[in-house]
Design an enzyme around this catalytic site. Structure first.
Site, PDB file in Angstrom:
ATOM      1  N   GLY A  12       0.780  -1.235   0.000  1.00  0.00           N
ATOM      2  CA  GLY A  12       0.000   0.000   0.000  1.00  0.00           C
ATOM      3  C   GLY A  12       0.810   1.283   0.000  1.00  0.00           C
ATOM      4  O   GLY A  12       0.329   2.324   0.450  1.00  0.00           O
ATOM      5  N   SER A  13       2.036   1.243  -0.557  1.00  0.00           N
ATOM      6  CA  SER A  13       2.819   2.491  -0.527  1.00  0.00           C
ATOM      7  C   SER A  13       2.219   3.544  -1.454  1.00  0.00           C
ATOM      8  O   SER A  13       2.267   4.739  -1.144  1.00  0.00           O
ATOM      9  CB  SER A  13       4.290   2.224  -0.873  1.00  0.00           C
ATOM     10  OG  SER A  13       4.454   1.909  -2.235  1.00  0.00           O
ATOM     11  N   ARG A  92      -5.788  -8.127  -8.525  1.00  0.00           N
ATOM     12  CA  ARG A  92      -6.793  -9.006  -9.112  1.00  0.00           C
ATOM     13  C   ARG A  92      -7.183  -8.458 -10.481  1.00  0.00           C
ATOM     14  O   ARG A  92      -7.332  -7.235 -10.645  1.00  0.00           O
ATOM     15  CB  ARG A  92      -8.070  -9.073  -8.253  1.00  0.00           C
ATOM     16  CG  ARG A  92      -7.862  -9.504  -6.839  1.00  0.00           C
ATOM     17  CD  ARG A  92      -7.320 -10.908  -6.697  1.00  0.00           C
ATOM     18  NE  ARG A  92      -8.177 -11.938  -7.269  1.00  0.00           N
ATOM     19  CZ  ARG A  92      -7.825 -13.214  -7.349  1.00  0.00           C
ATOM     20  NH1 ARG A  92      -6.647 -13.603  -6.909  1.00  0.00           N
ATOM     21  NH2 ARG A  92      -8.637 -14.092  -7.862  1.00  0.00           N
ATOM     22  N   HIS A 110       0.662   1.375 -12.903  1.00  0.00           N
ATOM     23  CA  HIS A 110       1.280   0.125 -13.356  1.00  0.00           C
ATOM     24  C   HIS A 110       2.793   0.321 -13.472  1.00  0.00           C
ATOM     25  O   HIS A 110       3.246   1.332 -14.008  1.00  0.00           O
ATOM     26  CB  HIS A 110       0.692  -0.292 -14.711  1.00  0.00           C
ATOM     27  CG  HIS A 110       1.251  -1.595 -15.204  1.00  0.00           C
ATOM     28  ND1 HIS A 110       0.832  -2.815 -14.718  1.00  0.00           N
ATOM     29  CD2 HIS A 110       2.231  -1.858 -16.108  1.00  0.00           C
ATOM     30  CE1 HIS A 110       1.517  -3.776 -15.304  1.00  0.00           C
ATOM     31  NE2 HIS A 110       2.366  -3.224 -16.155  1.00  0.00           N
ATOM     32  N   LEU A 145      -6.758  -5.669 -20.212  1.00  0.00           N
ATOM     33  CA  LEU A 145      -5.848  -5.633 -19.070  1.00  0.00           C
ATOM     34  C   LEU A 145      -4.633  -4.742 -19.353  1.00  0.00           C
ATOM     35  O   LEU A 145      -3.906  -4.947 -20.316  1.00  0.00           O
ATOM     36  CB  LEU A 145      -5.371  -7.061 -18.752  1.00  0.00           C
ATOM     37  CG  LEU A 145      -4.400  -7.181 -17.581  1.00  0.00           C
ATOM     38  CD1 LEU A 145      -5.092  -6.844 -16.271  1.00  0.00           C
ATOM     39  CD2 LEU A 145      -3.799  -8.577 -17.530  1.00  0.00           C
ATOM     40  N   GLN A 174       9.053   6.953  -8.722  1.00  0.00           N
ATOM     41  CA  GLN A 174       8.325   7.710  -9.751  1.00  0.00           C
ATOM     42  C   GLN A 174       6.821   7.452  -9.683  1.00  0.00           C
ATOM     43  O   GLN A 174       6.014   8.349  -9.925  1.00  0.00           O
ATOM     44  CB  GLN A 174       8.868   7.374 -11.141  1.00  0.00           C
ATOM     45  CG  GLN A 174      10.291   7.846 -11.366  1.00  0.00           C
ATOM     46  CD  GLN A 174      10.423   9.359 -11.245  1.00  0.00           C
ATOM     47  OE1 GLN A 174       9.570  10.102 -11.697  1.00  0.00           O
ATOM     48  NE2 GLN A 174      11.501   9.806 -10.615  1.00  0.00           N
TER      49      GLN A 174
HETATM   50  C1  GAR Z   1       3.345  -1.113  -7.362  1.00  0.00           C
HETATM   51  O1  GAR Z   1       4.605  -1.180  -7.972  1.00  0.00           O
HETATM   52  C2  GAR Z   1       2.266  -1.041  -8.412  1.00  0.00           C
HETATM   53  O2  GAR Z   1       2.619  -0.297  -9.553  1.00  0.00           O
HETATM   54  C3  GAR Z   1       2.098  -2.499  -8.753  1.00  0.00           C
HETATM   55  O3  GAR Z   1       2.198  -3.167  -7.533  1.00  0.00           O
HETATM   56  C4  GAR Z   1       3.011  -2.411  -6.642  1.00  0.00           C
HETATM   57  C5  GAR Z   1       2.228  -2.176  -5.386  1.00  0.00           C
HETATM   58  O4  GAR Z   1       3.004  -1.519  -4.434  1.00  0.00           O
HETATM   59  N1  GAR Z   1       0.852  -2.734  -9.418  1.00  0.00           N
HETATM   60  C6  GAR Z   1       0.685  -3.643 -10.364  1.00  0.00           C
HETATM   61  O5  GAR Z   1       1.553  -4.392 -10.729  1.00  0.00           O
HETATM   62  C7  GAR Z   1      -0.713  -3.690 -10.940  1.00  0.00           C
HETATM   63  N2  GAR Z   1      -0.712  -4.386 -12.190  1.00  0.00           N
HETATM   64  P1  GAR Z   1       2.287  -0.745  -3.257  1.00  0.00           P
HETATM   65  O6  GAR Z   1       1.303  -1.736  -2.625  1.00  0.00           O
HETATM   66  O7  GAR Z   1       3.400  -0.414  -2.311  1.00  0.00           O
HETATM   67  O8  GAR Z   1       1.606   0.471  -3.823  1.00  0.00           O
END
Ligand code: GAR
Length: 215
Positions: A12-13, A92, A110, A145, A174
């Site tokens: 969840g950052s 998901r 993404h 997707l 970024q």
């Molecule tokens: C992030 O790098 C986000 O871009 C990626 O998962 C990570 C979650 O980090 N999302 C995907 O790959 C979606 N297809 P976070 O929980 O620290 O925000």
């Protein structure tokens, strides 16, 4: 006051960054009204709860198929009357019905320069492909997707000696910059989707480059 619901699966950052930006007044007049996770043990839930934001869990393992899970998600999200649903590491795949339900108010971050490397393990695949530039994309979500209309991208260099972790960290920094900015533009009513492309009123040329300019 515009309303944001954030969906997470893990750390969840990006959610933290959005909450921080909201508290700093950087998301125009928008408020994060709920955080929802598909895993009860998602670490990000604790941060959201500590920030005083209502948290919810809709555990995908409780549903036999994607359609019933997505229906339960919608039933959990809609009472919060979101102007925007922001996916922040929500891992998901969503049904076409879900993406249509939130058409033009569903956003994702993404970890690649789409349309390169949709799906999972983007950093590993970037290293394997030998690209010299990698990055991240904030985009609207459509049934295809990781192929929705692109709002903002930030590129980072790939250095010799990078591994998945060093590259992921460079990209994540970024992500934390462009996602709040994309949400802010949305809340300011600056974004319009025309022919599957995003028109952003007031966008500067520099916004498309490495280290985007902050309006
Ligand atoms: C992030 O790098 C986000 O871009 C990626 O998962 C990570 C979650 O980090 N999302 C995907 O790959 C979606 N297809 P976070 O929980 O620290 O925000």
């Amino acid at each position: 006051m515009k309303r944001i619901v954030i969906l997470i699966s893990g750390r969840g950052s990006n959610m933290e960054r959005l909450i921080h930006a909201e508290r700093q007044g950087e998301l125009a007049k928008a408020r994060v009204v709920a955080v929802l996770a598909n895993r009860p043990d998602a670490p990000g839930l604790a941060h959201a709860a500590a920030a005083g934001i209502p948290v919810f869990v809709v555990d995908h393992r409780d549903y036999p198929d994607r359609e019933s899970f997505d229906a339960a998600l919608i039933a959990a999200i809609d009472p919060h009357q979101p102007d925007l649903v922001a996916l922040a590491g929500f891992m998901r795949v969503l049904s076409a019905g879900f993406t249509r339900h939130y058409a033009e108010r569903l956003m994702n971050i993404h970890p690649s320069l789409l349309p390169a490397f949709p799906g999972l393990h983007t950093h590993r695949r970037a290293l394997e492909a030998g690209v010299r530039l990698h990055g991240c994309t904030a985009h609207f979500v459509t049934p295809a997707l990781d192929h929705g209309p692109i709002i903002l991208q930030a590129a980072v260099p790939v250095f010799d000696g990078d591994d998945e972790d060093t590259l992921a960290a460079r990209v994540l920094a970024q992500e934390h910059s462009i996602y709040p900015l994309a949400v802010r533009w949305f809340m300011e009513g600056r974004l319009r989707i025309v022919d599957q492309r995003v028109e952003a009123r007031g966008r500067q040329q520099e916004d498309a480059l490495y280290a985007p300019r902050f309006a």
